[in-house]
Motif scaffolding. Structure first.
Motif, PDB file in Angstrom:
ATOM      1  N   HIS A 374      14.726 -50.471  -9.821  1.00 18.21           N
ATOM      2  CA  HIS A 374      14.748 -51.076  -8.487  1.00 18.21           C
ATOM      3  C   HIS A 374      15.842 -52.132  -8.351  1.00 18.21           C
ATOM      4  N   THR A 375      16.325 -52.676  -9.480  1.00 21.85           N
ATOM      5  CA  THR A 375      17.331 -53.737  -9.443  1.00 21.85           C
ATOM      6  C   THR A 375      18.596 -53.281  -8.714  1.00 21.85           C
ATOM      7  N   THR A 376      18.949 -52.004  -8.865  1.00 19.44           N
ATOM      8  CA  THR A 376      20.109 -51.478  -8.143  1.00 19.44           C
ATOM      9  C   THR A 376      19.932 -51.631  -6.642  1.00 19.44           C
ATOM     10  N   TRP A 377      18.736 -51.297  -6.145  1.00 19.54           N
ATOM     11  CA  TRP A 377      18.512 -51.359  -4.698  1.00 19.54           C
ATOM     12  C   TRP A 377      18.449 -52.810  -4.220  1.00 19.54           C
ATOM     13  N   VAL A 378      17.898 -53.701  -5.031  1.00 16.56           N
ATOM     14  CA  VAL A 378      17.906 -55.121  -4.671  1.00 16.56           C
ATOM     15  C   VAL A 378      19.345 -55.613  -4.551  1.00 16.56           C
ATOM     16  N   THR A 379      20.169 -55.239  -5.513  1.00 17.53           N
ATOM     17  CA  THR A 379      21.570 -55.657  -5.508  1.00 17.53           C
ATOM     18  C   THR A 379      22.306 -55.134  -4.279  1.00 17.53           C
ATOM     19  N   LEU A 380      22.085 -53.879  -3.945  1.00 18.64           N
ATOM     20  CA  LEU A 380      22.833 -53.253  -2.855  1.00 18.64           C
ATOM     21  C   LEU A 380      22.354 -53.678  -1.479  1.00 18.64           C
ATOM     22  N   TYR A 381      21.047 -53.859  -1.299  1.00 15.72           N
ATOM     23  CA  TYR A 381      20.508 -54.019   0.049  1.00 15.72           C
ATOM     24  C   TYR A 381      20.139 -55.447   0.422  1.00 15.72           C
ATOM     25  N   ARG A 382      20.283 -56.395  -0.505  1.00 12.49           N
ATOM     26  CA  ARG A 382      20.024 -57.787  -0.136  1.00 12.49           C
ATOM     27  C   ARG A 382      21.310 -58.461   0.304  1.00 12.49           C
ATOM     28  N   ARG A 383      21.348 -58.906   1.540  1.00 12.79           N
ATOM     29  CA  ARG A 383      22.453 -59.753   2.009  1.00 12.79           C
ATOM     30  C   ARG A 383      22.042 -61.194   1.698  1.00 12.79           C
ATOM     31  N   VAL A 384      22.767 -61.841   0.795  1.00 12.55           N
ATOM     32  CA  VAL A 384      22.383 -63.176   0.316  1.00 12.55           C
ATOM     33  C   VAL A 384      23.087 -64.221   1.180  1.00 12.55           C
ATOM     34  N   LEU A 385      22.293 -64.995   1.900  1.00 11.55           N
ATOM     35  CA  LEU A 385      22.840 -65.936   2.870  1.00 11.55           C
ATOM     36  C   LEU A 385      22.886 -67.366   2.363  1.00 11.55           C
ATOM     37  N   GLU A 386      22.209 -67.625   1.266  1.00 15.10           N
ATOM     38  CA  GLU A 386      22.078 -69.001   0.773  1.00 15.10           C
ATOM     39  C   GLU A 386      22.178 -68.983  -0.747  1.00 15.10           C
ATOM     40  N   SER A 387      22.862 -69.970  -1.309  1.00 17.95           N
ATOM     41  CA  SER A 387      22.950 -70.036  -2.765  1.00 17.95           C
ATOM     42  C   SER A 387      21.573 -70.283  -3.370  1.00 17.95           C
ATOM     43  N   ARG A 388      21.398 -69.808  -4.592  1.00 18.75           N
ATOM     44  CA  ARG A 388      20.144 -69.954  -5.334  1.00 18.75           C
ATOM     45  C   ARG A 388      18.962 -69.281  -4.620  1.00 18.75           C
ATOM     46  N   SER A 389      19.254 -68.212  -3.884  1.00 15.24           N
ATOM     47  CA  SER A 389      18.160 -67.518  -3.197  1.00 15.24           C
ATOM     48  C   SER A 389      17.975 -66.083  -3.688  1.00 15.24           C
ATOM     49  N   LEU A 390      18.765 -65.670  -4.694  1.00  7.20           N
ATOM     50  CA  LEU A 390      18.525 -64.407  -5.381  1.00  7.20           C
ATOM     51  C   LEU A 390      18.492 -64.738  -6.866  1.00  7.20           C
ATOM     52  N   ILE A 391      17.303 -64.711  -7.448  1.00 11.68           N
ATOM     53  CA  ILE A 391      17.081 -65.201  -8.808  1.00 11.68           C
ATOM     54  C   ILE A 391      16.844 -64.011  -9.732  1.00 11.68           C
ATOM     55  N   TYR A 392      17.752 -63.846 -10.693  1.00 11.11           N
ATOM     56  CA  TYR A 392      17.652 -62.723 -11.627  1.00 11.11           C
ATOM     57  C   TYR A 392      18.584 -62.982 -12.797  1.00 11.11           C
ATOM     58  N   SER A 393      18.219 -62.490 -13.962  1.00  6.69           N
ATOM     59  CA  SER A 393      19.082 -62.624 -15.134  1.00  6.69           C
ATOM     60  C   SER A 393      20.065 -61.466 -15.178  1.00  6.69           C
ATOM     61  N   GLY A 394      21.260 -61.698 -14.643  1.00  4.72           N
ATOM     62  CA  GLY A 394      22.250 -60.629 -14.602  1.00  4.72           C
ATOM     63  C   GLY A 394      22.869 -60.312 -15.943  1.00  4.72           C
ATOM     64  N   ALA A 395      22.882 -61.268 -16.875  1.00  9.73           N
ATOM     65  CA  ALA A 395      23.568 -61.058 -18.146  1.00  9.73           C
ATOM     66  C   ALA A 395      22.654 -60.552 -19.258  1.00  9.73           C
ATOM     67  N   PHE A 396      21.340 -60.677 -19.103  1.00 10.56           N
ATOM     68  CA  PHE A 396      20.411 -60.247 -20.148  1.00 10.56           C
ATOM     69  C   PHE A 396      19.387 -59.251 -19.612  1.00 10.56           C
ATOM     70  N   GLY A 397      18.860 -59.526 -18.430  1.00  8.62           N
ATOM     71  CA  GLY A 397      17.994 -58.585 -17.725  1.00  8.62           C
ATOM     72  C   GLY A 397      16.751 -58.163 -18.476  1.00  8.62           C
ATOM     73  N   PRO A 398      15.930 -59.089 -18.984  1.00 12.49           N
ATOM     74  CA  PRO A 398      14.722 -58.660 -19.691  1.00 12.49           C
ATOM     75  C   PRO A 398      13.619 -58.225 -18.730  1.00 12.49           C
ATOM     76  N   LEU A 420       8.754 -61.664  -4.955  1.00 16.11           N
ATOM     77  CA  LEU A 420       9.098 -61.081  -6.254  1.00 16.11           C
ATOM     78  C   LEU A 420       9.122 -59.564  -6.128  1.00 16.11           C
ATOM     79  N   ILE A 421      10.233 -58.961  -6.557  1.00 15.46           N
ATOM     80  CA  ILE A 421      10.335 -57.502  -6.630  1.00 15.46           C
ATOM     81  C   ILE A 421      10.269 -57.114  -8.102  1.00 15.46           C
ATOM     82  N   VAL A 422       9.248 -56.340  -8.472  1.00 15.65           N
ATOM     83  CA  VAL A 422       9.034 -56.005  -9.886  1.00 15.65           C
ATOM     84  C   VAL A 422       8.488 -54.589  -9.984  1.00 15.65           C
ATOM     85  N   GLY A 423       8.881 -53.888 -11.034  1.00 10.95           N
ATOM     86  CA  GLY A 423       8.326 -52.568 -11.280  1.00 10.95           C
ATOM     87  C   GLY A 423       7.002 -52.652 -12.016  1.00 10.95           C
ATOM     88  N   ASP A 424       6.299 -51.545 -12.078  1.00 13.64           N
ATOM     89  CA  ASP A 424       5.007 -51.535 -12.755  1.00 13.64           C
ATOM     90  C   ASP A 424       5.166 -51.776 -14.253  1.00 13.64           C
TER      91      ASP A 424
END
Length: 531
Positions: A374-398, A420-424
């Motif tokens: 789902h992270t791909t779809w979050v990345t593609l479809y979220r228009r981020v309007l404010e800093s610190r409003s999309l929280i995710y570990s892009g470099a490690f991704g646990p 929070l967007i999370v898979g099962d």
């Protein structure tokens, strides 16, 4: 005064509001000192959750995160979260307890050499020999983390040191601080800037940590300079701003990657220029500005603060109207995915459709993301309007990051809607932190996308080997699980339910769990993702 009392006083004086942790034998003196403190301890159900919550707090607030664990197993449980923060250069202070000094080397219960374990995943790991060294090292950690936030700092303290008496004047001794700076290449950088006709600024998270957002906005607006961002810097210039091209690199917008390939100069500010970012670059020279010289990948490298660099160059650049016009024309013909999201269709729901619709319904929410397809779809479809409003570990991704991180985000940004967007699969790695969310009454909307599988792993397996193995999950009833924690919960299976139910949920001010039944959906792979 007692060393543990002095530790808490230092944290109080530094403005620390929350400490995330889990008590245990080797840190009992510290917890006793914290009991009467103004600092609020946030009890996570697992030490990994404590580190992720401190990380989420730091990312969302821009302040230092602090987490604590006992020695041995407790400290080792922190490792995942500390490594996550290290890969993304998040300022954490990590305090672990340890066995008494007179037992070191005797292979006693829970003895393990923690400094060797934490050294590769921290900026510094300190092992004080006595109480006064402990206070000195903690003061250094606070100064370094506030002035040069480049990652976690670990302090491992033996239990008997916590109880040691120290001189109170140790608390007021000054910490020597001499930041490393290298301006050697500034003349060459200015020459490149003055000759450039098609520059591109690539803003990384260092812009956030140097508090340079306003400076960057003033610079680009005064001179018509386009900006692309890395993943953790999304929103540093709102993605609705006419000079913001969106994210560059893997999953980046078409225009950001076009600019990266066709500019004549890249000015990388506070970015590591990771392999996922540099895929969007062409052959133009790179000016790389960062306080951490270990990150340098530029043709001209400057070890300095981003804010200081912007102040120096703002009179050295021109206006780039023709370049901006070209980029706007390209963007009109090649819009970002969030300008053309998929519409909800009939059952069964697809993750891409669900995620884009949630974002339509809650454009101003802070989104916390977990690892998974789902992270791909979050990345593609979220228009981020404010800093610190999309929280995710892009470099490690646990997997399992999202739920405990949302605890820290909820405390950092009270009054904001948090989704929070999370898979099962990811949810079940740290789902015990529902207890903390319930106890703290944090109004987080937990959206579990349930496809009963480890979707991205299945996709890789089928591409590599033709079939999948051990990726299908027999899940519990997530709705009943949430209700067992006294958390209101819903299940969504049809498009009309998403609109009706989610619109109602957005009006609530309490923890909510939403299980959304979705089908498996393959994600589009970026070029060269598979050899």
């Amino acid at each position: 005064m007692k060393c543990s009392d002095a530790i808490i006083k230092l944290l109080e004086d530094a403005g620390i509001k929350y400490v995330f942790g889990h008590p245990g034998e080797h840190v009992l003196p510290l917890y006793d000192s914290m009991r009467t403190s103004s600092i609020e301890h946030i009890l996570l159900r697992h030490e990994q959750g404590a580190a992720h919550a401190a990380d989420g707090y730091a990312r969302a607030s821009g302040e230092i995160g602090v987490c604590i664990s006992t020695g041995g197993p407790g400290a080792l449980n922190l490792v995942m979260g500390v490594a996550t923060a290290y890969k993304d250069s998040i300022p954490l202070i990590v305090i672990t307890g340890d066995i008494p000094r007179n037992q070191i080397g005797l292979n006693v219960f829970q003895e393990v050499e923690l400094e060797k374990i934490f050294k590769p995943i921290t900026r510094y790991t300190f092992k004080p020999r006595n109480g006064e060294e402990t206070i000195s090292m903690l003061k250094k950690a606070l100064v370094y983390s506030s002035r040069e936030p480049m990652g976690p700092i670990h302090i491992n303290i033996n239990k008997d040191i916590f109880q040691e008496e120290i001189r109170e004047d140790v608390l007021i001794e000054e910490v020597e601080y001499s930041p490393m700076r290298d301006y050697t290449n500034m003349g060459e950088a200015i020459s490149l800037l003055e000759s450039s006709k098609r520059p591109l600024i690539v803003a990384g998270a260092g812009v956030l940590w140097s508090r340079a957002e306003d400076d960057l906005r003033e610079l680009i607006e005064a001179h018509n300079i386009p900006v692309a961002t890395t993943y953790p810097a999304r929103g540093v210039i709102g993605e609705d701003h006419p000079l913001c091209l969106g994210m560059i690199g893997t999953r980046g917008t078409p225009t950001a990657n076009y600019a990266g390939k066709n500019c004549d100069l890249i000015i990388a500010l506070g970015s590591r220029i990771s392999e996922r970012t540099i895929i969007g670059f062409g052959d133009s020279p790179i000016i790389h500005v960062n306080i951490d010289k270990k990150t340098f990948k530029g043709d001209v490298n400057l070890q300095m603060d981003v804010k200081e660099f912007i102040e120096i160059i703002k009179s050295k650049v021109s206006s780039y109207t023709d370049w901006i016009r070209e980029l706007k024309e390209y963007s009109t013909k090649n819009p970002p995915a969030y300008d053309d999201p998929p519409l909800l269709k009939d059952y069964p729901l697809k993750p891409s459709q669900v995620i884009s619709r949630i974002f339509d319904l809650a454009p101003d929410a802070i989104v916390v993301n977990d690892a998974g397809s789902h992270t791909t779809w979050v990345t593609l479809y979220r228009r981020v309007l404010e800093s610190r409003s999309l929280i995710y570990s892009g470099a490690f991704g646990p997997m399992g990051y999202g739920l405990p991180a949302s605890v820290g985000v909820g405390l950092a940004r009270p009054g904001k809607k948090i989704i929070l967007i999370v898979g099962d699969g990811g949810f079940q790695m740290t789902m015990q932190e529902l207890g903390t969310i319930m106890e703290r009454k944090l109004p987080i909307i937990i959206c579990i996308l349930n496809n009963s599988s480890l979707g991205i792993v299945r996709q890789w397996q089928e591409m590599e080997y033709g079939e999948s193995y051990q990726v299908h999950l027999k899940n519990p009833n997530f709705v009943k699980l949430a209700r067992s924690y006294n958390i209101k919960s819903f299940r969504i299976e049809k498009p009309e339910e998403l609109d009706d139910t989610f619109s109602s949920i957005l009006q609530m001010n309490e923890p909510i769990l939403v299980e959304i039944k979705v089908e498996e959906e393959d994600i589009p792979l970026p070029p060269n993702f598979i050899d």
